[in-house]
Scaffold this motif. Structure first.
Motif, PDB file in Angstrom:
ATOM      1  N   TRP A 117       7.299  12.825  14.036  1.00  0.00           N
ATOM      2  CA  TRP A 117       6.528  12.192  12.969  1.00  0.00           C
ATOM      3  C   TRP A 117       5.133  12.806  12.872  1.00  0.00           C
ATOM      4  O   TRP A 117       4.565  13.217  13.877  1.00  0.00           O
ATOM      5  CB  TRP A 117       6.390  10.698  13.232  1.00  0.00           C
ATOM      6  CG  TRP A 117       7.685   9.956  13.250  1.00  0.00           C
ATOM      7  CD1 TRP A 117       8.407   9.589  14.343  1.00  0.00           C
ATOM      8  CD2 TRP A 117       8.417   9.490  12.110  1.00  0.00           C
ATOM      9  NE1 TRP A 117       9.552   8.921  13.980  1.00  0.00           N
ATOM     10  CE2 TRP A 117       9.587   8.848  12.614  1.00  0.00           C
ATOM     11  CE3 TRP A 117       8.217   9.552  10.738  1.00  0.00           C
ATOM     12  CZ2 TRP A 117      10.523   8.278  11.773  1.00  0.00           C
ATOM     13  CZ3 TRP A 117       9.159   8.979   9.898  1.00  0.00           C
ATOM     14  CH2 TRP A 117      10.290   8.347  10.414  1.00  0.00           C
ATOM     15  N   PRO A 118       4.565  12.853  11.647  1.00  0.00           N
ATOM     16  CA  PRO A 118       3.171  13.285  11.521  1.00  0.00           C
ATOM     17  C   PRO A 118       2.246  12.330  12.271  1.00  0.00           C
ATOM     18  O   PRO A 118       2.602  11.179  12.539  1.00  0.00           O
ATOM     19  CB  PRO A 118       2.914  13.229  10.004  1.00  0.00           C
ATOM     20  CG  PRO A 118       4.274  13.250   9.379  1.00  0.00           C
ATOM     21  CD  PRO A 118       5.195  12.573  10.347  1.00  0.00           C
ATOM     22  N   SER A 119       1.061  12.798  12.592  1.00  0.00           N
ATOM     23  CA  SER A 119       0.101  11.979  13.317  1.00  0.00           C
ATOM     24  C   SER A 119      -0.199  10.686  12.555  1.00  0.00           C
ATOM     25  O   SER A 119      -0.461  10.699  11.353  1.00  0.00           O
ATOM     26  CB  SER A 119      -1.212  12.758  13.516  1.00  0.00           C
ATOM     27  OG  SER A 119      -2.177  11.967  14.163  1.00  0.00           O
ATOM     28  N   GLY A 120      -0.111   9.556  13.258  1.00  0.00           N
ATOM     29  CA  GLY A 120      -0.372   8.266  12.646  1.00  0.00           C
ATOM     30  C   GLY A 120       0.835   7.640  11.974  1.00  0.00           C
ATOM     31  O   GLY A 120       0.735   6.543  11.430  1.00  0.00           O
ATOM     32  N   TRP A 121       1.979   8.324  11.999  1.00  0.00           N
ATOM     33  CA  TRP A 121       3.178   7.815  11.329  1.00  0.00           C
ATOM     34  C   TRP A 121       4.322   7.542  12.295  1.00  0.00           C
ATOM     35  O   TRP A 121       5.477   7.468  11.894  1.00  0.00           O
ATOM     36  CB  TRP A 121       3.646   8.789  10.251  1.00  0.00           C
ATOM     37  CG  TRP A 121       2.828   8.707   9.011  1.00  0.00           C
ATOM     38  CD1 TRP A 121       1.630   9.304   8.778  1.00  0.00           C
ATOM     39  CD2 TRP A 121       3.133   7.963   7.827  1.00  0.00           C
ATOM     40  NE1 TRP A 121       1.174   8.996   7.523  1.00  0.00           N
ATOM     41  CE2 TRP A 121       2.073   8.175   6.919  1.00  0.00           C
ATOM     42  CE3 TRP A 121       4.200   7.152   7.449  1.00  0.00           C
ATOM     43  CZ2 TRP A 121       2.062   7.592   5.654  1.00  0.00           C
ATOM     44  CZ3 TRP A 121       4.192   6.578   6.192  1.00  0.00           C
ATOM     45  CH2 TRP A 121       3.124   6.795   5.304  1.00  0.00           C
ATOM     46  N   GLN A 122       4.041   7.430  13.590  1.00  0.00           N
ATOM     47  CA  GLN A 122       5.097   7.170  14.547  1.00  0.00           C
ATOM     48  C   GLN A 122       5.724   5.789  14.304  1.00  0.00           C
ATOM     49  O   GLN A 122       5.021   4.824  14.025  1.00  0.00           O
ATOM     50  CB  GLN A 122       4.558   7.239  15.982  1.00  0.00           C
ATOM     51  CG  GLN A 122       4.186   8.638  16.437  1.00  0.00           C
ATOM     52  CD  GLN A 122       2.869   9.135  15.856  1.00  0.00           C
ATOM     53  OE1 GLN A 122       2.107   8.369  15.283  1.00  0.00           O
ATOM     54  NE2 GLN A 122       2.604  10.426  15.991  1.00  0.00           N
ATOM     55  N   ALA A 123       7.036   5.731  14.410  1.00  0.00           N
ATOM     56  CA  ALA A 123       7.746   4.463  14.228  1.00  0.00           C
ATOM     57  C   ALA A 123       7.510   3.571  15.438  1.00  0.00           C
ATOM     58  O   ALA A 123       7.774   3.971  16.568  1.00  0.00           O
ATOM     59  CB  ALA A 123       9.236   4.728  14.044  1.00  0.00           C
ATOM     60  N   GLU A 124       6.992   2.355  15.197  1.00  0.00           N
ATOM     61  CA  GLU A 124       6.676   1.427  16.282  1.00  0.00           C
ATOM     62  C   GLU A 124       7.751   0.338  16.392  1.00  0.00           C
ATOM     63  O   GLU A 124       8.139  -0.271  15.404  1.00  0.00           O
ATOM     64  CB  GLU A 124       5.321   0.768  16.053  1.00  0.00           C
ATOM     65  CG  GLU A 124       4.148   1.738  16.061  1.00  0.00           C
ATOM     66  CD  GLU A 124       2.821   1.023  15.904  1.00  0.00           C
ATOM     67  OE1 GLU A 124       2.807  -0.235  15.930  1.00  0.00           O
ATOM     68  OE2 GLU A 124       1.788   1.708  15.749  1.00  0.00           O
TER      69      GLU A 124
END
Length: 224
Positions: free
Chosen positions: A32-39
């Motif tokens: 994922w791009p930075s800041g878009w990680q699936a939580e």
């Protein structure tokens, strides 16, 4: 055991594995791009949920590949949204519509407004071929990082040069702004006129989007 029975058993095993493919395993393997990680993903690839994906969340989805149907429900900017897509990659249709007020994921910007309407898209593969509909809201306000009244906002889609969202933002006696979001290139262009006594002028000037002594807004931003 005959070859046909082995083949049938193997296919049953593969289909069972695919049907129960964990969402956490699939989403965790994506860069994922930075800041878009699936939580906190949960469920399966076909019916799952996650707490946050960038500025979106919580999200829940249902996929029926054999029927060519996808439905995603989630929160964005203090409102629930539903995306429905149908068809196959070579001929698809999608609808985006707002729902009730909702508490969404926190971000750098927070905009409050009760949206109405619907956006409708159709295309082939990664190409958007047809777009119609609009979203509109009155008394829209930015709450973070500034507390500012934006006024009436109308958003329409366009496929003329790739998928774009066009926003018309107006507050009588203060500002009139046109915003163009190019989704493919992640660019946002802002053009408009801001009155000298408008509350929106100081933050726009601070950001460098309005030159000193001017009331003309002209900016092009690269979004990540």
């Amino acid at each position: 055991m005959s070859r046909s029975l082995w083949l049938a058993g193997g296919l049953a095993f593969v289909f069972t594995l695919l049907a129960n493919l964990p969402a956490a395993w699939v989403l965790g393997s994506i860069a994922w791009p930075s800041g878009w990680q699936a939580e906190a993903p949960g469920g399966t690839l076909w019916k799952g949920r996650l707490r946050r994906l960038g500025p979106l969340g919580p999200l829940a989805w249902q996929v029926s590949p054999w029927r060519g149907h996808l439905q995603v429900e989630g929160a964005f900017q203090q409102q629930a949204w539903t995306l429905r897509a149908s068809g196959w990659p070579w001929n698809w249709q999608a609808r985006l519509s707002p729902g009730a007020a909702a508490v969404g994921a926190a971000g750098d910007y927070l905009i409050d407004g009760r949206w109405q309407g619907e956006l409708r898209l159709a295309g082939q593969g990664g190409r958007c071929l047809h777009a119609e509909g609009q979203l509109q809201a009155s008394q829209v306000a930015m709450l973070t990082p500034w507390n500012l009244a934006l006024g009436d906002v109308r958003v329409t889609p366009s496929c003329a040069a790739g998928l774009q969202l066009l926003a018309h933002i107006q507050r009588a006696g203060e500002h009139r702004i046109e915003a163009r979001l190019e989704l493919a290139s992640h660019r946002l262009r802002l053009d408009g006129q801001v009155q000298a006594d408008a509350a929106l002028l100081p933050p726009l000037a601070q950001a460098g989007w309005v030159k000193p002594g001017s009331t003309v807004l002209a900016a092009q931003l690269r979004l990540r």
